[in-house]
Motif scaffolding. Structure first.
Motif, mmCIF file in Angstrom:
data_model
loop_
_atom_site.group_PDB
_atom_site.id
_atom_site.type_symbol
_atom_site.label_atom_id
_atom_site.label_comp_id
_atom_site.label_asym_id
_atom_site.label_seq_id
_atom_site.Cartn_x
_atom_site.Cartn_y
_atom_site.Cartn_z
ATOM 1 N N TRP A 195 0.842 -1.193 0.000
ATOM 2 C CA TRP A 195 0.000 0.000 0.000
ATOM 3 C C TRP A 195 0.883 1.252 0.000
ATOM 4 N N THR A 196 0.458 2.260 -0.739
ATOM 5 C CA THR A 196 1.151 3.542 -0.792
ATOM 6 C C THR A 196 0.218 4.623 -0.256
ATOM 7 N N ARG A 197 0.674 5.848 -0.282
ATOM 8 C CA ARG A 197 -0.177 6.965 0.169
ATOM 9 C C ARG A 197 -1.442 7.064 -0.659
ATOM 10 N N GLU A 198 -1.359 6.623 -1.901
ATOM 11 C CA GLU A 198 -2.552 6.654 -2.752
ATOM 12 C C GLU A 198 -3.626 5.678 -2.276
ATOM 13 N N ASP A 199 -3.233 4.708 -1.453
ATOM 14 C CA ASP A 199 -4.185 3.730 -0.944
ATOM 15 C C ASP A 199 -4.808 4.147 0.383
ATOM 16 N N GLU A 200 -4.362 5.239 0.959
ATOM 17 C CA GLU A 200 -4.913 5.689 2.223
ATOM 18 C C GLU A 200 -6.394 6.039 2.065
ATOM 19 N N VAL A 201 -7.179 5.634 3.040
ATOM 20 C CA VAL A 201 -8.613 5.928 3.040
ATOM 21 C C VAL A 201 -8.828 7.168 3.895
ATOM 22 N N GLY A 202 -9.349 8.204 3.271
ATOM 23 C CA GLY A 202 -9.505 9.471 3.954
ATOM 24 C C GLY A 202 -10.856 9.644 4.615
ATOM 25 N N LEU A 203 -11.192 10.910 4.889
ATOM 26 C CA LEU A 203 -12.444 11.250 5.543
ATOM 27 C C LEU A 203 -13.629 10.869 4.657
ATOM 28 N N ILE A 204 -14.636 10.294 5.259
ATOM 29 C CA ILE A 204 -15.850 9.900 4.529
ATOM 30 C C ILE A 204 -16.860 11.029 4.613
ATOM 31 N N THR A 205 -17.386 11.435 3.468
ATOM 32 C CA THR A 205 -18.295 12.594 3.419
ATOM 33 C C THR A 205 -19.673 12.228 2.873
ATOM 34 N N VAL A 206 -20.012 10.943 2.894
ATOM 35 C CA VAL A 206 -21.339 10.511 2.471
ATOM 36 C C VAL A 206 -22.058 9.912 3.673
ATOM 37 N N PRO A 207 -23.404 9.945 3.699
ATOM 38 C CA PRO A 207 -24.142 9.357 4.828
ATOM 39 C C PRO A 207 -23.750 7.901 5.040
ATOM 40 N N THR A 208 -23.421 7.559 6.281
ATOM 41 C CA THR A 208 -22.760 6.282 6.570
ATOM 42 C C THR A 208 -23.360 5.606 7.794
ATOM 43 N N THR A 209 -23.489 4.285 7.702
ATOM 44 C CA THR A 209 -23.749 3.452 8.876
ATOM 45 C C THR A 209 -22.651 2.409 8.965
ATOM 46 N N TYR A 210 -22.080 2.283 10.149
ATOM 47 C CA TYR A 210 -21.117 1.221 10.412
ATOM 48 C C TYR A 210 -21.693 0.326 11.499
ATOM 49 N N ALA A 211 -21.820 -0.970 11.210
ATOM 50 C CA ALA A 211 -22.381 -1.930 12.152
ATOM 51 C C ALA A 211 -21.302 -2.915 12.580
ATOM 52 N N TRP A 212 -21.187 -3.080 13.880
ATOM 53 C CA TRP A 212 -20.196 -3.973 14.474
ATOM 54 C C TRP A 212 -20.905 -4.938 15.408
ATOM 55 N N SER A 213 -20.452 -6.174 15.450
ATOM 56 C CA SER A 213 -21.076 -7.167 16.324
ATOM 57 C C SER A 213 -20.216 -7.387 17.558
ATOM 58 N N ASP A 214 -20.857 -7.463 18.730
ATOM 59 C CA ASP A 214 -20.097 -7.552 19.975
ATOM 60 C C ASP A 214 -19.478 -8.925 20.196
ATOM 61 N N GLY A 215 -19.794 -9.898 19.327
ATOM 62 C CA GLY A 215 -19.170 -11.208 19.414
ATOM 63 C C GLY A 215 -18.160 -11.472 18.324
ATOM 64 N N ASP A 216 -17.682 -10.419 17.681
ATOM 65 C CA ASP A 216 -16.731 -10.575 16.571
ATOM 66 C C ASP A 216 -15.366 -10.973 17.108
ATOM 67 N N PHE A 217 -14.869 -12.136 16.663
ATOM 68 C CA PHE A 217 -13.573 -12.630 17.146
ATOM 69 C C PHE A 217 -12.404 -11.855 16.560
ATOM 70 N N ALA A 218 -12.600 -11.191 15.427
ATOM 71 C CA ALA A 218 -11.478 -10.581 14.713
ATOM 72 C C ALA A 218 -11.366 -9.089 14.914
ATOM 73 N N LEU A 219 -12.426 -8.441 15.370
ATOM 74 C CA LEU A 219 -12.444 -6.982 15.401
ATOM 75 C C LEU A 219 -12.991 -6.498 16.739
#
Length: 277
Positions: free
Chosen positions: A207-231
């Motif tokens: 990955w290079t600087r071109e692959d960096e993920v910047g600020l998100i400016t669109v309406p967003t939902t992020y869902a996370w599960s409390d039993g996730d073994f990886a995250l």
């Protein structure tokens, strides 16, 4: 409105797509993770179709038989994100509702960061914003992500996972429900997709600087599960710092990592709440 899209091209690569639901419905693109295929969304898409949504689930780079470059550097996240753009173009629309799970979530974050004008809404599951993920490493995330380093080894991950996925027990040990666990060997190993799937991890050192993920400016939902073994929770809670738009952080209680397969109703309702907000 376009006819059914069964494949699309990005440069020399051709990607297979499952296009279903009402053709005149607003399009929702669904990006799968590891070790999954477009069929990971099979229990989610009918629930979206009932609400009038058209869904398009591509087999991603490394998974589609005609889109399997061999070089690790060809799996940088910027390239994977750019794979999605010809699919949006093929739909003949200005923007789409974009959804991703696991590595497909990382791709979706990257698409929204790089092409906010083409993403009407963003819904991601499990994997947080990449910058939050990195910041959470010293807060326990590195202990959950040990396998990412192992997957960068040559050959050994293929040997181990080929055996591990030989029966449904491998998928079941990871918590993946049936019939998805039973299909893992055919979908990933027998199909020849395993090395391409692992190359998403092996591309990370390139990955290079071109692959960096910047600020998100669109309406967003992020869902996370409390039993996730990886995250872990730390990265999940930090993700809102990287969204400058209407957003929601949703916790799915008593859920594991495999949300599209194990909690399709919750996944569908999360998507619909965002696209209809």
């Amino acid at each position: 409105m376009t006819g059914r899209i069964t494949e699309f091209r990005h440069g020399p690569y051709v990607f297979d797509v499952i296009d279903s639901g009402p053709l005149d419905g607003p399009p929702t693109i669904l990006l799968h993770g590891f070790p999954q295929r477009a069929t990971a969304w099979d229990l989610v898409t009918p629930l979206l179709h009932e609400k009038g949504r058209r869904t398009l689930a591509p087999d991603m780079r490394g998974y589609s038989p005609r889109a399997r470059p061999t070089a690790r550097r060809d799996y940088r996240i910027g390239q994977i994100a750019d794979d999605v753009m010809p699919l949006i173009d093929a739909l003949g629309v200005d923007s789409v509702d974009l959804v991703g799970h696991d590595w497909g979530g990382i791709a979706a974050w990257a698409v929204a960061s790089r092409h906010p004008d083409r993403v009407r809404t963003l819904t991601t599951f499990s994997v947080p914003h990449p910058a939050a993920f990195i910041k959470a490493m010293p807060r326990g995330q590195i202990l959950r992500s040990w396998y990412m380093f192992v997957f960068n080894l040559p050959t050994l991950p293929e040997l181990f996972l080929s055996r591990f996925f030989r029966t449904s027990r491998g998928g079941e040990r990871m918590g993946m429900p049936e019939p998805f666990a039973r299909r893992l060997h055919d979908d990933i190993v027998a199909s020849g997709a395993l090395t391409g799937a692992l190359n998403w991890y092996r591309g990370m050192p390139f990955w290079t600087r071109e692959d960096e993920v910047g600020l998100i400016t669109v309406p967003t939902t992020y869902a996370w599960s409390d039993g996730d073994f990886a995250l872990g929770r730390a990265a999940a809670e930090m993700t809102s710092r990287y969204v400058d738009a209407p957003h929601e952080f949703r916790v799915l209680r008593d859920a594991d990592h495999w949300l599209p397969e194990s909690r399709p109703a919750d996944v569908a309702s999360t998507i619909l709440d965002r696209v209809n907000a």
